[in-house]
Design an enzyme around this catalytic site. Structure first.
Site, mmCIF file in Angstrom:
data_model
loop_
_atom_site.group_PDB
_atom_site.id
_atom_site.type_symbol
_atom_site.label_atom_id
_atom_site.label_comp_id
_atom_site.label_asym_id
_atom_site.label_seq_id
_atom_site.Cartn_x
_atom_site.Cartn_y
_atom_site.Cartn_z
ATOM 1 N NE ARG A 237 -4.261 -1.480 0.220
ATOM 2 C CZ ARG A 237 -4.436 -2.562 -0.539
ATOM 3 N NH1 ARG A 237 -3.505 -2.931 -1.406
ATOM 4 N NH2 ARG A 237 -5.541 -3.280 -0.443
ATOM 5 C CD GLU A 266 -3.347 3.150 -5.149
ATOM 6 O OE1 GLU A 266 -4.335 2.447 -5.433
ATOM 7 O OE2 GLU A 266 -2.320 2.684 -4.627
ATOM 8 C CG HIS A 285 -3.751 -0.897 -6.532
ATOM 9 N ND1 HIS A 285 -4.014 -0.249 -5.361
ATOM 10 C CD2 HIS A 285 -3.719 -2.206 -6.209
ATOM 11 C CE1 HIS A 285 -4.157 -1.122 -4.375
ATOM 12 N NE2 HIS A 285 -3.975 -2.333 -4.883
HETATM 13 C C1 DGY Z 1 -5.996 -6.217 -2.636
HETATM 14 O O1 DGY Z 1 -6.665 -7.206 -2.882
HETATM 15 O O2 DGY Z 1 -5.881 -5.758 -1.506
HETATM 16 C C2 DGY Z 1 -5.329 -5.562 -3.791
HETATM 17 O O3 DGY Z 1 -4.365 -4.644 -3.422
HETATM 18 C C3 DGY Z 1 -6.373 -4.889 -4.626
HETATM 19 O O4 DGY Z 1 -6.888 -3.822 -3.886
#
Ligand code: DGY
Length: 325
Positions: A237, A266, A285
């Site tokens: 993240r 984002e 992402h």
């Molecule tokens: C998750 O599954 O957490 C991925 O980062 C997609 O948001």
């Protein structure tokens, strides 16, 4: 009477048919201002929510007095006020396992792309800049045999270690909240303190969740420990990293390059200084974003939701404290 579900993620036809067979569905096509207004209107009737990328805080949850379950189509649950969900006995589920290998593939794609300058050099060809044989100014660095440093040795960290160890002959070092003997044995991996890992790894890969403990984990002091030849990869993240400190480290040559799939905000602002730097590979992402894996995640979330609404304990319950039946 069928239970009411608010769906804010597109489902394939077979999954949609299953959901509609068992519940009354309100579909929110997009989480733009209009979609959010429709979502707020639907919340008072909702027993279940199914979707992703929605910041679900107490303000929104208070609009949903009948809510029993929230099925997130993600493994990360940093968008949810888990304490409040638990207090309200609302079950929260996620989609682990099904995305592990795909997300590790994304991590490795960024490792290879940054080390071998794939995006930068592909753009050179595309823009007519390949006029003669390339020389050292365009060389990359090897991946095979280099030290892979993984911060957060969960499922995705392990899948990354597997690729590095077996596929690329990389010594693996890792940092997580506790040593993992089974991982050490499988991948000949060695535990390191965070600072030692930052100093020793050629590739520093973040695969840990965003929590109150990990927010801002990598900042100015941590970048200062990295070496000018090291490459920083983030598939966890954005908020685990101080992005200003990252930009500064890249500009000052404290690290060689960065491969980033996640950002503090984002979508990433097109004016971000990160995008001015040719040694940054930025992806939107896409960790789990393949047709197969996104379908598997949606199926997993649907299974979780239908189980929860049927009064059964869902397979991927996050807030186990909410389960009091
Ligand atoms: C998750 O599954 O957490 C991925 O980062 C997609 O948001």
């Amino acid at each position: 009477m069928k239970k009411q579900v608010v769906l804010y993620k597109k489902l394939s036809s077979p999954l949609m048919a299953r959901l509609q067979e068992q519940t009354e569905v309100t579909v929110i096509d997009s989480l733009d201002a209009e979609g959010l207004a429709r979502l707020r209107d639907a919340l008072p009737r909702a027993h279940g929510l199914l979707g992703a990328s929605l910041k679900l805080d107490a303000g929104l949850l208070d609009l949903a007095p009948n809510l029993e379950a929230v099925a997130s189509v993600s493994v990360g649950v940093d968008n949810y006020d888990i304490d409040y969900l638990t207090e309200r006995r609302i079950l929260l589920t996620n989609t682990p396992d099904v995305l592990t290998e795909t997300t590790a593939d994304t991590g490795f794609a960024l490792i290879l792309a940054t080390a071998r300058r794939v995006v930068e050099l592909a753009n050179l060809v595309r823009t007519g800049g390949w006029q003669r044989n390339i020389g050292p100014a365009h060389f990359g660095i090897d991946v095979h045999g280099k030290t892979l440093g993984i911060i957060g040795m969960g499922r995705i960290g392990e899948a990354l270690a597997q690729r590095g160890h077996f596929g690329f002959g990389m010594p693996v070092i890792y940092h997580s909240h506790s040593p993992k003997p089974a991982v050490e044995q499988r991948f000949d991996a060695q535990y390191r303190s965070l600072n030692d890992l930052l100093q020793q790894a050629d590739f520093i890969c973040l695969t840990l969740p965003l929590t109150a403990q990990t927010e801002g984990l990598i900042g100015t002091d941590e970048f200062a420990l990295m070496r000018p030849e090291s490459i920083f990869i983030n598939i966890s993240r954005g908020k685990v990293v101080d992005e200003t400190a990252l930009i500064d480290a890249l500009r000052r040559g404290q690290i060689r390059a960065a491969g980033l799939d996640v950002f503090e905000r984002e979508p990433l602002n097109p004016d971000s200084p990160l995008l001015q730097l040719s040694n940054v590979v930025a992806t939107p992402h896409i960790g789990s974003a393949t047709h197969e894996t996104r379908e598997a995640m949606a199926r997993c979330a649907l299974d979780n939701l239908l189980a929860a609404l049927a009064g059964e304990r869902p397979a991927n319950l996050v807030n186990t404290g909410a389960w009091k039946r």
